[in-house]
Design a protein around this motif. Structure first.
Motif, PDB file in Angstrom:
ATOM      1  N   LYS A 216       0.827  -1.202   0.000  1.00  0.00           N
ATOM      2  CA  LYS A 216       0.000   0.000   0.000  1.00  0.00           C
ATOM      3  C   LYS A 216       0.862   1.253   0.000  1.00  0.00           C
ATOM      4  N   GLU A 217       1.894   1.266   0.825  1.00  0.00           N
ATOM      5  CA  GLU A 217       2.795   2.416   0.854  1.00  0.00           C
ATOM      6  C   GLU A 217       3.531   2.568  -0.476  1.00  0.00           C
ATOM      7  N   GLN A 218       3.927   1.441  -1.071  1.00  0.00           N
ATOM      8  CA  GLN A 218       4.619   1.503  -2.346  1.00  0.00           C
ATOM      9  C   GLN A 218       3.725   2.044  -3.453  1.00  0.00           C
ATOM     10  N   ARG A 219       2.451   1.607  -3.457  1.00  0.00           N
ATOM     11  CA  ARG A 219       1.514   2.126  -4.453  1.00  0.00           C
ATOM     12  C   ARG A 219       1.279   3.620  -4.275  1.00  0.00           C
ATOM     13  N   ALA A 220       1.165   4.050  -3.016  1.00  0.00           N
ATOM     14  CA  ALA A 220       0.990   5.480  -2.768  1.00  0.00           C
ATOM     15  C   ALA A 220       2.215   6.275  -3.219  1.00  0.00           C
ATOM     16  N   LEU A 221       3.415   5.709  -2.975  1.00  0.00           N
ATOM     17  CA  LEU A 221       4.642   6.389  -3.403  1.00  0.00           C
ATOM     18  C   LEU A 221       4.723   6.467  -4.929  1.00  0.00           C
TER      19      LEU A 221
END
Length: 379
Positions: A216-221
């Motif tokens: 999720k954090e990677q997709r947001a980044l």
């Protein structure tokens, strides 16, 4: 002291918030517990963690049953629960149990100071039941696959509930503890194995949650990065258009159209690359999930041999059945939605018919001799 019930209007309590800042707040004494809305408030119905779950419950009407101290006299009163599920304030616990084990002032059970824990639920009966079930779940942790048949597993679950009921309601405590000890000795290896399985399962769930959080954090980044790249490209395209308009001898409409076409081509190429990368990442995640998934065998409801009268009748390909004519004439298959088949209806009717051949009539007929021939072929 007769007007203590009406003193709630001026009673002040202190609230500790994040960062160590303290503030005075007027709190009224009510008969119902107050529900706290923040995770750092100490005196508003309980202490809660970051997820909003209550880790320590208390009410503004709490009173120590030993020294009779309440929140009117001591706003910082904190009651702890003993192993016999009686409340006592911290001052009484220090006074009675600092020098070593001592009997409970209420039930005379020998207690230790370290055995007192914070209260989580409003009702101490629920507190006791949760603690008992947590303890029994560690001792009686057999699974369905540890038994030969379903009846043995159900008997085992019934025994566990009997033991739990006895411990919660203080029924035959000595015999119940003896049963628990005997079970622990007989199934020590299996209990340890199932405990390891549960730990592995919990660890797998924890790793999966951590992986999902990282994804999720990677997709947001990546999304923020894409937005930043698009913004930079728009600014670059605008500067290029201005530069070309200053130096080009062509018309402004052609220059702008050419610049926009180049920008669309770059955006399309970037979208294609992003789609390929995402599909590859999803494929890798799917493979990783398949390697960590705990096998779950399908449940087979019928495992015994049961007689369905197949040897007493034979199904024909066609019957003069007025009720199934509409279904058979339905070429579009609308009436056969959901997998309906006329042959199954015929099979059920024939099975019900032959199942009653051995039954005697209720009245009015003499019992016929037992049937000895074989297959019945209805017409």
């Amino acid at each position: 002291m007769s007007n203590r019930a009406n003193a709630g209007g001026w009673l002040k309590g202190k609230t500790v918030r994040k960062g160590g800042i303290t503030s005075n707040a007027h709190t009224a004494r009510s008969s119902t517990p107050q529900v706290q809305s923040t995770s750092s408030t100490l005196f508003s119905g309980g202490v809660k963690d970051a997820s909003g779950r209550t880790t320590e419950y208390f009410s503004m009407d709490d009173q120590c049953p030993v020294c009779k101290s309440d929140r009117y006299l001591n706003p910082k009163l904190r009651l702890l629960v003993s192993s016999c599920y009686h409340k006592m304030c911290e001052s009484c616990i220090d006074r009675l149990f600092t020098l070593g084990p001592a009997p409970c002032p209420i039930c005379q059970k020998v207690l230790r100071k370290l055995a007192f824990t914070p209260q989580t639920f409003e009702d101490l009966t629920v507190e006791k039941e949760v603690a008992v079930r947590r303890r029994i779940a560690k001792e009686f942790n057999k699974r369905r696959e540890d038994f030969l048949d379903l009846r043995s597993y159900n008997d085992y679950l019934e025994e566990v509930e009997d033991i739990t009921f006895n411990l919660i309601n203080d029924v035959n405590i000595a015999q119940t503890e003896a049963r628990i000890l005997a079970h622990r000795r007989e199934n020590a290896a299996l209990i340890e194995l199932n405990s390891q399985r549960e730990e592995q399962y919990a660890q797998a769930l924890k790793e999966q949650e951590e992986l999902e959080r990282q994804e999720k954090e990677q997709r947001a980044l990546e999304l923020r990065r894409e937005h930043e790249i698009e913004r930079e490209e728009r600014e670059t395209a605008q500067r290029e258009i201005i530069d070309r308009l200053e130096t080009s001898t062509k018309s402004a409409a052609k220059v702008i159209a050419k610049s926009r076409a180049e920008a669309m081509k770059r955006s399309s190429a970037r979208s294609t690359t992003t789609t390929v990368l995402r599909s590859n990442a999803q494929l890798l995640r799917a493979r990783a999930a398949q390697s960590t998934v705990i096998p779950d065998p399908p449940h087979v409801p019928l495992q015994d041999d049961w007689y369905a009268y197949e040897d007493l009748y034979t199904i024909r390909d066609q019957y003069d059945d007025m009720y199934s004519d509409a279904v058979r004439k339905d070429r579009e298959g609308i009436m056969r939605a959901g997998g309906y088949r006329v042959e199954e209806a015929w099979d059920r009717a024939l099975r019900c018919a032959v199942a009653g051949l051995d039954l005697l009539p209720l009245s009015g007929l003499n019992p016929s001799p037992a049937r000895t021939d074989g297959i019945v072929t209805p017409t």
